[in-house]
Enzyme design. Sequence first.
Site, mmCIF file in Angstrom:
data_model
loop_
_atom_site.group_PDB
_atom_site.id
_atom_site.type_symbol
_atom_site.label_atom_id
_atom_site.label_comp_id
_atom_site.label_asym_id
_atom_site.label_seq_id
_atom_site.Cartn_x
_atom_site.Cartn_y
_atom_site.Cartn_z
ATOM 1 N N ASP A 141 0.840 -1.192 0.000
ATOM 2 C CA ASP A 141 0.000 0.000 0.000
ATOM 3 C C ASP A 141 0.877 1.245 0.000
ATOM 4 O O ASP A 141 1.788 1.369 0.820
ATOM 5 C CB ASP A 141 -0.905 -0.021 1.235
ATOM 6 C CG ASP A 141 -2.025 1.004 1.119
ATOM 7 O OD1 ASP A 141 -2.464 1.273 -0.023
ATOM 8 O OD2 ASP A 141 -2.443 1.533 2.156
ATOM 9 N N TYR A 149 1.139 5.722 -0.613
ATOM 10 C CA TYR A 149 0.647 6.936 0.061
ATOM 11 C C TYR A 149 0.868 8.074 -0.927
ATOM 12 O O TYR A 149 1.510 9.060 -0.611
ATOM 13 C CB TYR A 149 1.488 7.096 1.342
ATOM 14 C CG TYR A 149 1.049 8.093 2.369
ATOM 15 C CD1 TYR A 149 -0.246 8.131 2.852
ATOM 16 C CD2 TYR A 149 1.973 8.999 2.900
ATOM 17 C CE1 TYR A 149 -0.614 9.030 3.833
ATOM 18 C CE2 TYR A 149 1.609 9.904 3.890
ATOM 19 C CZ TYR A 149 0.314 9.908 4.353
ATOM 20 O OH TYR A 149 -0.031 10.803 5.340
ATOM 21 N N HIS A 199 -4.228 14.018 0.270
ATOM 22 C CA HIS A 199 -4.457 13.172 1.449
ATOM 23 C C HIS A 199 -3.271 13.260 2.404
ATOM 24 O O HIS A 199 -3.450 13.426 3.618
ATOM 25 C CB HIS A 199 -4.693 11.721 1.021
ATOM 26 C CG HIS A 199 -4.778 10.755 2.175
ATOM 27 N ND1 HIS A 199 -5.865 10.688 3.008
ATOM 28 C CD2 HIS A 199 -3.896 9.840 2.642
ATOM 29 C CE1 HIS A 199 -5.657 9.762 3.935
ATOM 30 N NE2 HIS A 199 -4.464 9.235 3.735
ATOM 31 N N ARG A 238 0.551 17.036 12.500
ATOM 32 C CA ARG A 238 1.801 17.774 12.713
ATOM 33 C C ARG A 238 1.698 19.250 12.370
ATOM 34 O O ARG A 238 2.674 19.978 12.458
ATOM 35 C CB ARG A 238 2.929 17.145 11.868
ATOM 36 C CG ARG A 238 3.329 15.746 12.296
ATOM 37 C CD ARG A 238 4.473 15.202 11.459
ATOM 38 N NE ARG A 238 4.071 14.983 10.065
ATOM 39 C CZ ARG A 238 3.470 13.871 9.633
ATOM 40 N NH1 ARG A 238 3.233 12.893 10.453
ATOM 41 N NH2 ARG A 238 3.122 13.751 8.362
ATOM 42 N N ASP A 268 -9.160 0.430 1.284
ATOM 43 C CA ASP A 268 -8.199 0.014 2.309
ATOM 44 C C ASP A 268 -8.780 0.379 3.682
ATOM 45 O O ASP A 268 -8.509 1.438 4.229
ATOM 46 C CB ASP A 268 -6.870 0.731 2.055
ATOM 47 C CG ASP A 268 -5.800 0.332 3.046
ATOM 48 O OD1 ASP A 268 -5.832 -0.812 3.517
ATOM 49 O OD2 ASP A 268 -4.929 1.168 3.345
ATOM 50 N N ARG A 299 -8.439 3.731 12.703
ATOM 51 C CA ARG A 299 -7.608 4.908 13.011
ATOM 52 C C ARG A 299 -7.106 4.933 14.448
ATOM 53 O O ARG A 299 -5.998 5.411 14.705
ATOM 54 C CB ARG A 299 -8.404 6.191 12.739
ATOM 55 C CG ARG A 299 -8.836 6.368 11.300
ATOM 56 C CD ARG A 299 -7.667 6.414 10.355
ATOM 57 N NE ARG A 299 -8.125 6.611 8.968
ATOM 58 C CZ ARG A 299 -7.359 6.396 7.905
ATOM 59 N NH1 ARG A 299 -6.104 5.987 8.050
ATOM 60 N NH2 ARG A 299 -7.842 6.587 6.699
ATOM 61 N N TYR A 342 1.519 3.013 15.137
ATOM 62 C CA TYR A 342 2.185 3.241 13.848
ATOM 63 C C TYR A 342 3.637 3.691 13.928
ATOM 64 O O TYR A 342 4.367 3.601 12.933
ATOM 65 C CB TYR A 342 1.369 4.194 12.977
ATOM 66 C CG TYR A 342 1.644 5.667 13.141
ATOM 67 C CD1 TYR A 342 2.429 6.338 12.201
ATOM 68 C CD2 TYR A 342 1.109 6.387 14.188
ATOM 69 C CE1 TYR A 342 2.677 7.694 12.325
ATOM 70 C CE2 TYR A 342 1.351 7.733 14.323
ATOM 71 C CZ TYR A 342 2.134 8.387 13.392
ATOM 72 O OH TYR A 342 2.373 9.718 13.526
ATOM 73 N N LYS A 369 -4.471 -1.986 9.536
ATOM 74 C CA LYS A 369 -4.770 -2.170 8.120
ATOM 75 C C LYS A 369 -4.891 -3.644 7.746
ATOM 76 O O LYS A 369 -5.319 -3.961 6.639
ATOM 77 C CB LYS A 369 -3.628 -1.577 7.281
ATOM 78 C CG LYS A 369 -3.299 -0.130 7.573
ATOM 79 C CD LYS A 369 -4.279 0.787 6.888
ATOM 80 C CE LYS A 369 -3.795 2.226 6.948
ATOM 81 N NZ LYS A 369 -4.582 3.078 6.068
ATOM 82 N N THR A 391 -4.727 6.791 -0.488
ATOM 83 C CA THR A 391 -6.022 7.461 -0.533
ATOM 84 C C THR A 391 -6.008 8.589 -1.553
ATOM 85 O O THR A 391 -5.084 9.401 -1.581
ATOM 86 C CB THR A 391 -6.360 8.036 0.850
ATOM 87 O OG1 THR A 391 -6.200 7.012 1.807
ATOM 88 C CG2 THR A 391 -7.784 8.570 0.882
ATOM 89 N N GLU A 446 -10.684 12.483 6.825
ATOM 90 C CA GLU A 446 -10.633 13.837 6.260
ATOM 91 C C GLU A 446 -12.030 14.463 6.199
ATOM 92 O O GLU A 446 -12.193 15.642 6.474
ATOM 93 C CB GLU A 446 -10.029 13.790 4.850
ATOM 94 C CG GLU A 446 -8.553 13.432 4.816
ATOM 95 C CD GLU A 446 -8.111 12.991 3.430
ATOM 96 O OE1 GLU A 446 -8.308 11.797 3.102
ATOM 97 O OE2 GLU A 446 -7.594 13.833 2.681
HETATM 98 CA CA CA Z 1 -4.060 3.057 2.266
#
Ligand code: CA
Length: 424
Positions: free
Chosen positions: A134, A136, A141, A150, A241, A245, A252, A261, A357, A371
């Site tokens: 996967d 990113y 996103h 952050r 996916d 969260r 993570y 995931k 995403t 989001e």
């Molecule tokens: Ca993903």
Amino acid sequence: MTALARSWVESANDPDGPFPLNNLPFGVFTVGDEPASAGRCATAIGDQVLDLAALEGAGLLPESGFSEPSLNRFMSLGAAAWSDVRERLTSLLAHETQEADGADAATNDVVRAALHPAGEVTLHRPFEVAEFTDFYAGRHHAFNVGSMFRGPDNALPPNWLHIPIGYNGRASTVVVSGTDIRRPLGQTKAPDADRPVFAPCERLDIELELGAVVGTPSEMGSAVTVDEADDMIFGYVLLNDWSARDIQTWEYQPLGPFQAKAFATTIGSWVVTKAALEPFRTATPPREAELLPHLRDTTPMLYDVELSVSMSAGGDEPTVLSRTNAKELYYSAAQQLAHHASSGCAMRTGDLLGSGTISGAESGTYGSLLELSWGGDQPFTLDGGQTRSFVQDGDTLALHGHAEGDGYRIGFGPCVGTVLPAHD
Ligand code: CA
């Protein structure tokens, strides 16, 4: 742009239908109550599913492994075999073929006998997923999520503009559209809690992605160029996916997502070929930092595919939450694949590469609930009046996608899943 290719299967000539002769996606099906082991390969044409094993058995298609319950053998044969089968299917289903007589009329009878109304078949996972990686690769996103955690000044990690960031996911839990999804259990820790707990996920999310399906493999120890990577890709599927969260937040760092995931990824039933999407190629956005030579693209390698996310609560009518486009991606699948193989990592037939995403720049174009509800702080309202920040038990999430041609569409078929309560 090419026009609608007319077929004697009349339903395939609907300009708003997903499966005209221009499309010819590949999948795996059974009829009625046949067991899954009887699965065989098919294409979709209008409102019909065409049995490719029957055509192969009758000598109308070359030996391609179509009687197997996965596309892997066919995908491994490479670009020349893919285009040969596509040309033969186009010829067998073209409008002109209907007026055939003699030997051609007999051929036409074989093809008609291999058609099944879509409502009478079950679609299965179209290929054996070798490995799932996967990425990113969606700029908006990554910026949105980075901003939440952050702040906007540090939203993008320092490597983001130089490599398509990815992680190795699980192939074992990639399921076909229509499969129910069990809410995962996992370890989470509230910011103000002393200790973590093990409990059902409370922030269950989706991610709208396009999955690239690798056809031909690469060898361990050998890198591939971006152009070679593009040639290795057989086609694309819609991909959800599923993401937990709250589990992700706790686990993570430092190695990335794991159980958040690993519990489920849903893919669409039909693999839309690169050939069908060829008229819809579009360039990646302007580079914000010059890429190193091994990751530069030489021709347009993204696709103009309109995408949407809809949600329905407990069987209600679906509410469209978001509309966006695959051309919002910053890196193409070919760039992801070239990056993946750049260390010498062997890529295999059936490897699945999630794009990451796909979100646009504004609200209403976001590809995740994280989001859409901005970290859960801004719940949204469904047409039936219910509010949501994340997915509740009984909710059904659906992804849709199509490329819009001149008088025809290349549809992907839906990518759907309903969430069941967690196990006790
Ligand atoms: Ca993903």
